[in-house]
Enzyme design. Structure first.
Site, mmCIF file in Angstrom:
data_model
loop_
_atom_site.group_PDB
_atom_site.id
_atom_site.type_symbol
_atom_site.label_atom_id
_atom_site.label_comp_id
_atom_site.label_asym_id
_atom_site.label_seq_id
_atom_site.Cartn_x
_atom_site.Cartn_y
_atom_site.Cartn_z
ATOM 1 N N ASP A 51 19.063 -63.034 29.729
ATOM 2 C CA ASP A 51 18.506 -63.216 28.364
ATOM 3 C C ASP A 51 19.278 -62.754 27.769
ATOM 4 O O ASP A 51 19.062 -62.011 25.948
ATOM 5 C CB ASP A 51 18.176 -64.317 27.898
ATOM 6 C CG ASP A 51 16.684 -64.196 28.168
ATOM 7 O OD1 ASP A 51 16.008 -63.621 28.389
ATOM 8 O OD2 ASP A 51 15.756 -64.970 26.883
ATOM 9 N N GLU A 189 7.081 -59.196 34.108
ATOM 10 C CA GLU A 189 7.268 -58.653 33.112
ATOM 11 C C GLU A 189 5.825 -57.382 33.018
ATOM 12 O O GLU A 189 5.076 -58.384 32.391
ATOM 13 C CB GLU A 189 8.322 -58.750 32.518
ATOM 14 C CG GLU A 189 8.774 -57.059 30.763
ATOM 15 C CD GLU A 189 10.058 -58.226 30.972
ATOM 16 O OE1 GLU A 189 10.914 -59.362 31.238
ATOM 17 O OE2 GLU A 189 10.584 -57.105 29.571
HETATM 18 O O1 KIV Z 1 16.457 -61.339 31.151
HETATM 19 C C1 KIV Z 1 16.169 -60.418 30.729
HETATM 20 O O2 KIV Z 1 17.086 -59.536 31.387
HETATM 21 C C2 KIV Z 1 15.021 -60.923 32.423
HETATM 22 C C3 KIV Z 1 14.182 -59.779 32.776
HETATM 23 C C4 KIV Z 1 13.725 -58.665 32.687
HETATM 24 C C5 KIV Z 1 13.630 -59.844 34.326
HETATM 25 O O3 KIV Z 1 14.665 -61.590 32.263
#
Ligand code: KIV
Length: 271
Positions: A51, A189
């Site tokens: 997202d 994260e």
């Molecule tokens: O939306 C995204 O890019 C993510 C990554 C940071 C894992 O969830």
């Protein structure tokens, strides 16, 4: 299966095999056909239609505005490009937090309309009922803990999460709950490397980090960051493999100059 390079199609089982055999999992985000084709041909294990498309594709400040329809559009383009890698799609903000039926319906739309191989959602214990229901319908689920961008207004900052013992304990507890609920994998994260290592050691499922240190089972980066398309974003965890912002900018300036100088097109570039 002896090495993952011989795998025709990466599945959730391949990732489990990699964890068990100490082979690190490579994951990147992708949002369109052309880039996904390059990443898949290069041998990436997992592509995430994140997202983060809300930020890097649509230019929003946060991941919150992107809709389920928009995620499905990006996912369809990525899926068309991929022959080998596993493609996981983020459930966007507002498409699953209401209740487990809403979460299941959103997941089914992503699987049916985009042809994805699984979904990812953010959160701990509070999303376990939804995870059980989605997994129960046969859809693989990836969890996401630590800095979860859909909760940015609750956190108030993009700083490293779980640096204090109390939050670290809660994260460990939530990680176990996600595994018990049926997640096949977990993204962590922006947390201390020691906590990333502890989670990866305690869980049987593969743990993929973005700013979670070197002892997790795999790594993921946003493609625009990895390729240096984004310029003013330099967290410590980011390794840039190209400087595409500058390279594209230089190429564009040359193109403009060639047109203005009446150098392009030349004799051999016209009919
Ligand atoms: O939306 C995204 O890019 C993510 C990554 C940071 C894992 O969830």
């Amino acid at each position: 299966m002896s090495t993952h390079n011989e795998v025709k199609r990466v599945t959730t089982h391949t990732l489990q095999w990699m964890k068990q055999h100490g082979e690190k999992i490579s994951m990147l985000t992708a949002y369109d056909f052309s880039m996904a084709r390059i990443f898949d041909d290069a041998g990436i294990d997992v592509l995430l239609v994140g997202d983060s498309a809300s930020n890097v594709m649509a230019g929003h400040e946060t991941t919150l505005p992107i809709t389920l329809d928009q995620m499905i559009y990006h996912s369809q383009s990525v899926i068309r490009a991929c022959q080998r890698c596993l493609v996981i799609v983020d459930l966007p903000f507002g498409s699953y937090q209401g209740n487990s039926k809403e979460a299941l319906n959103s997941s089914i739309r992503i699987m049916k309309e985009a042809g994805a191989h699984g979904i990812k959602l953010e959160g701990g214990e509070e999303v376990c009922e939804s995870i059980k229901r989605i997994v129960g319908a046969g859809v693989p689920v990836m969890g996401h803990l630590g800095l979860t961008p859909q909760s940015i207004y609750k956190f108030g900052t993009y700083a490293v999460r779980a640096t204090e013992e109390e939050e670290a304990e809660i994260l460990l507890h939530n990680a176990r709950q996600l595994q018990n609920a049926g997640c096949f994998s977990l993204v962590l994260e922006k947390i201390p490397a020691s906590l990333g290592a502890a989670v990866a050691a305690q869980l049987k499922i593969p743990v993929i980090g973005i700013g979670a240190g070197m002892h997790v089972d795999g790594q993921v980066l946003v493609m625009h960051d990895m390729l240096g398309i984004t310029k003013n974003f330099s967290p410590r965890f980011l390794r840039r493999y190209l400087n595409l912002y500058d390279e594209i900018s230089t190429a564009t300036k040359e193109y403009i100059k060639d047109i203005k100088d009446k150098d392009f097109p030349n004799e051999s570039e016209q009919y």
